[in-house]
Design a protein around this motif. Structure first.
Motif, PDB file in Angstrom:
ATOM      1  N   ARG A 102       8.996   1.320 -11.049  1.00 15.91           N
ATOM      2  CA  ARG A 102      10.271   0.601 -11.135  1.00 15.91           C
ATOM      3  C   ARG A 102      11.393   1.451 -10.539  1.00 15.91           C
ATOM      4  O   ARG A 102      11.345   2.674 -10.594  1.00 15.91           O
ATOM      5  CB  ARG A 102      10.612   0.275 -12.584  1.00 15.91           C
ATOM      6  CG  ARG A 102       9.659  -0.722 -13.206  1.00 15.91           C
ATOM      7  CD  ARG A 102      10.228  -1.227 -14.526  1.00 15.91           C
ATOM      8  NE  ARG A 102       9.426  -2.283 -15.066  1.00 15.91           N
ATOM      9  CZ  ARG A 102       9.554  -3.567 -14.731  1.00 15.91           C
ATOM     10  NH1 ARG A 102      10.451  -3.927 -13.857  1.00 15.91           N
ATOM     11  NH2 ARG A 102       8.789  -4.476 -15.278  1.00 15.91           N
ATOM     12  N   ILE A 103      12.399   0.783 -10.007  1.00 15.57           N
ATOM     13  CA  ILE A 103      13.547   1.483  -9.429  1.00 15.57           C
ATOM     14  C   ILE A 103      14.412   2.020 -10.564  1.00 15.57           C
ATOM     15  O   ILE A 103      14.848   1.267 -11.426  1.00 15.57           O
ATOM     16  CB  ILE A 103      14.366   0.537  -8.528  1.00 15.57           C
ATOM     17  CG1 ILE A 103      13.523   0.099  -7.329  1.00 15.57           C
ATOM     18  CG2 ILE A 103      15.651   1.217  -8.069  1.00 15.57           C
ATOM     19  CD1 ILE A 103      14.173  -0.958  -6.470  1.00 15.57           C
ATOM     20  N   LYS A 126       2.628   5.607 -10.936  1.00 16.44           N
ATOM     21  CA  LYS A 126       2.518   6.526 -12.068  1.00 16.44           C
ATOM     22  C   LYS A 126       3.566   7.619 -11.922  1.00 16.44           C
ATOM     23  O   LYS A 126       3.668   8.252 -10.889  1.00 16.44           O
ATOM     24  CB  LYS A 126       1.131   7.169 -12.109  1.00 16.44           C
ATOM     25  CG  LYS A 126       0.020   6.184 -12.275  1.00 16.44           C
ATOM     26  CD  LYS A 126      -1.311   6.883 -12.190  1.00 16.44           C
ATOM     27  CE  LYS A 126      -2.422   5.848 -12.193  1.00 16.44           C
ATOM     28  NZ  LYS A 126      -3.687   6.412 -11.825  1.00 16.44           N
ATOM     29  N   GLY A 127       4.322   7.846 -12.948  1.00 14.29           N
ATOM     30  CA  GLY A 127       5.302   8.930 -12.923  1.00 14.29           C
ATOM     31  C   GLY A 127       6.479   8.638 -12.011  1.00 14.29           C
ATOM     32  O   GLY A 127       6.772   7.514 -11.663  1.00 14.29           O
ATOM     33  N   LYS A 154       0.820  -1.221   0.000  1.00 19.54           N
ATOM     34  CA  LYS A 154       0.000   0.000   0.000  1.00 19.54           C
ATOM     35  C   LYS A 154       0.850   1.265   0.000  1.00 19.54           C
ATOM     36  O   LYS A 154       0.424   2.289  -0.509  1.00 19.54           O
ATOM     37  CB  LYS A 154      -0.956   0.000   1.187  1.00 19.54           C
ATOM     38  CG  LYS A 154      -0.272   0.029   2.523  1.00 19.54           C
ATOM     39  CD  LYS A 154      -1.256   0.063   3.661  1.00 19.54           C
ATOM     40  CE  LYS A 154      -0.452   0.068   4.955  1.00 19.54           C
ATOM     41  NZ  LYS A 154      -1.139   0.575   6.047  1.00 19.54           N
ATOM     42  N   GLU A 155       2.073   1.204   0.556  1.00 16.06           N
ATOM     43  CA  GLU A 155       2.940   2.375   0.593  1.00 16.06           C
ATOM     44  C   GLU A 155       3.344   2.829  -0.806  1.00 16.06           C
ATOM     45  O   GLU A 155       3.567   4.007  -1.053  1.00 16.06           O
ATOM     46  CB  GLU A 155       4.221   2.095   1.397  1.00 16.06           C
ATOM     47  CG  GLU A 155       4.004   1.929   2.880  1.00 16.06           C
ATOM     48  CD  GLU A 155       3.823   0.466   3.270  1.00 16.06           C
ATOM     49  OE1 GLU A 155       3.649  -0.379   2.370  1.00 16.06           O
ATOM     50  OE2 GLU A 155       3.850   0.178   4.466  1.00 16.06           O
ATOM     51  N   PHE A 156       3.464   1.875  -1.720  1.00 13.00           N
ATOM     52  CA  PHE A 156       4.001   2.174  -3.046  1.00 13.00           C
ATOM     53  C   PHE A 156       2.933   2.352  -4.123  1.00 13.00           C
ATOM     54  O   PHE A 156       3.277   2.524  -5.289  1.00 13.00           O
ATOM     55  CB  PHE A 156       4.988   1.094  -3.474  1.00 13.00           C
ATOM     56  CG  PHE A 156       6.164   0.952  -2.550  1.00 13.00           C
ATOM     57  CD1 PHE A 156       6.740   2.065  -1.945  1.00 13.00           C
ATOM     58  CD2 PHE A 156       6.702  -0.274  -2.285  1.00 13.00           C
ATOM     59  CE1 PHE A 156       7.817   1.940  -1.096  1.00 13.00           C
ATOM     60  CE2 PHE A 156       7.787  -0.414  -1.434  1.00 13.00           C
ATOM     61  CZ  PHE A 156       8.344   0.699  -0.835  1.00 13.00           C
ATOM     62  N   LEU A 157       1.667   2.327  -3.766  1.00 10.29           N
ATOM     63  CA  LEU A 157       0.605   2.480  -4.765  1.00 10.29           C
ATOM     64  C   LEU A 157       0.701   3.813  -5.502  1.00 10.29           C
ATOM     65  O   LEU A 157       0.508   3.872  -6.712  1.00 10.29           O
ATOM     66  CB  LEU A 157      -0.765   2.352  -4.114  1.00 10.29           C
ATOM     67  CG  LEU A 157      -1.183   0.939  -3.738  1.00 10.29           C
ATOM     68  CD1 LEU A 157      -2.545   0.952  -3.061  1.00 10.29           C
ATOM     69  CD2 LEU A 157      -1.192   0.028  -4.948  1.00 10.29           C
ATOM     70  N   ARG A 158       1.022   4.876  -4.790  1.00 14.47           N
ATOM     71  CA  ARG A 158       1.095   6.188  -5.449  1.00 14.47           C
ATOM     72  C   ARG A 158       2.371   6.389  -6.253  1.00 14.47           C
ATOM     73  O   ARG A 158       2.534   7.394  -6.913  1.00 14.47           O
ATOM     74  CB  ARG A 158       0.892   7.322  -4.455  1.00 14.47           C
ATOM     75  CG  ARG A 158       1.627   7.196  -3.205  1.00 14.47           C
ATOM     76  CD  ARG A 158       1.186   8.188  -2.166  1.00 14.47           C
ATOM     77  NE  ARG A 158       2.241   8.203  -1.161  1.00 14.47           N
ATOM     78  CZ  ARG A 158       2.751   9.255  -0.629  1.00 14.47           C
ATOM     79  NH1 ARG A 158       2.302  10.438  -0.970  1.00 14.47           N
ATOM     80  NH2 ARG A 158       3.694   9.172   0.251  1.00 14.47           N
ATOM     81  N   LEU A 159       3.273   5.409  -6.225  1.00 15.04           N
ATOM     82  CA  LEU A 159       4.510   5.510  -7.003  1.00 15.04           C
ATOM     83  C   LEU A 159       4.397   4.782  -8.344  1.00 15.04           C
ATOM     84  O   LEU A 159       5.360   4.729  -9.095  1.00 15.04           O
ATOM     85  CB  LEU A 159       5.686   4.921  -6.212  1.00 15.04           C
ATOM     86  CG  LEU A 159       6.010   5.594  -4.887  1.00 15.04           C
ATOM     87  CD1 LEU A 159       7.102   4.828  -4.161  1.00 15.04           C
ATOM     88  CD2 LEU A 159       6.415   7.024  -5.097  1.00 15.04           C
ATOM     89  N   VAL A 174       5.455  14.901  -7.383  1.00 12.34           N
ATOM     90  CA  VAL A 174       6.357  13.770  -7.147  1.00 12.34           C
ATOM     91  C   VAL A 174       6.090  13.276  -5.727  1.00 12.34           C
ATOM     92  O   VAL A 174       6.378  13.962  -4.753  1.00 12.34           O
ATOM     93  CB  VAL A 174       7.843  14.174  -7.295  1.00 12.34           C
ATOM     94  CG1 VAL A 174       8.751  13.011  -6.943  1.00 12.34           C
ATOM     95  CG2 VAL A 174       8.119  14.661  -8.700  1.00 12.34           C
ATOM     96  N   PRO A 175       5.509  12.072  -5.596  1.00 18.83           N
ATOM     97  CA  PRO A 175       5.240  11.554  -4.249  1.00 18.83           C
ATOM     98  C   PRO A 175       6.522  11.108  -3.537  1.00 18.83           C
ATOM     99  O   PRO A 175       7.411  10.529  -4.155  1.00 18.83           O
ATOM    100  CB  PRO A 175       4.314  10.370  -4.497  1.00 18.83           C
ATOM    101  CG  PRO A 175       4.499   9.996  -5.915  1.00 18.83           C
ATOM    102  CD  PRO A 175       5.004  11.201  -6.640  1.00 18.83           C
ATOM    103  N   PHE A 176       6.593  11.413  -2.264  1.00 17.05           N
ATOM    104  CA  PHE A 176       7.715  11.008  -1.415  1.00 17.05           C
ATOM    105  C   PHE A 176       7.191  10.017  -0.381  1.00 17.05           C
ATOM    106  O   PHE A 176       6.197  10.283   0.285  1.00 17.05           O
ATOM    107  CB  PHE A 176       8.316  12.211  -0.690  1.00 17.05           C
ATOM    108  CG  PHE A 176       9.209  13.059  -1.543  1.00 17.05           C
ATOM    109  CD1 PHE A 176      10.584  13.037  -1.377  1.00 17.05           C
ATOM    110  CD2 PHE A 176       8.683  13.883  -2.527  1.00 17.05           C
ATOM    111  CE1 PHE A 176      11.414  13.812  -2.157  1.00 17.05           C
ATOM    112  CE2 PHE A 176       9.497  14.673  -3.312  1.00 17.05           C
ATOM    113  CZ  PHE A 176      10.873  14.637  -3.135  1.00 17.05           C
TER     114      PHE A 176
END
Length: 142
Positions: free
Chosen positions: A123-124, A59-60, A52-57, A91-93
């Motif tokens: 992706r990293i 896109k973009g 759930k922490e990475f859902l907003r990452l 840019v989400p942090f």
């Protein structure tokens, strides 16, 4: 007045031991840094874990900041991350406490704190290990 020969031999052995320990320490530190850089290169392009922490990452671009509360270098990077998260809109942090979220840190393959991971579309893209400057993070986010 001359120094006894046995004392000179002991002093020479002592300084040889100190020199060997110093060289071993330097080799160990550089070895760790080389290992970290090798490991971080292998992680590039890897997809982020489904949490759930990475859902907003997904896109973009995004930034994952991994820190530990008792880490001195983390205390230097923390204000930079807070400032950038307020300044850079869109840019989400994501901040992850390595002491509390050990399993998530393992899934990411992070070996040291502070670590800043730049992501793109889930992706990293880039891994920055150790204290980094504001300019470096801004440059990586372009």
């Amino acid at each position: 007045m001359s120094v006894p020969e046995s004392l000179l031999k002991v002093a020479a052995i002592f300084f040889d031991i100190i020199f060997v320990l110093l060289v071993a320490y330097v080799v160990f530190i550089f070895g760790i840094r080389i290992f970290w850089s090798f490991k971080s290169k292998r992680l590039k392009g890897k997809e982020l874990p489904e949490t759930k922490e990475f859902l907003r990452l997904k896109k973009g671009k995004g930034v994952i900041y991994i820190y530990a509360p008792n880490c001195k270098p983390c205390k230097l990077v923390d204000p930079v991350i807070k400032k950038l998260s307020k300044e850079i809109k869109g840019v989400p942090f994501v901040r992850i406490n390595a002491a509390e979220d050990v399993e998530l840190v393992r899934k990411l393959g992070v070996l040291a704190t502070p670590t800043v991971i730049i992501t793109e579309r889930g992706r990293i893209r880039e891994i920055l290990i150790g204290p980094v400057t504001e300019g470096t993070i801004r440059e990586k986010l372009k």
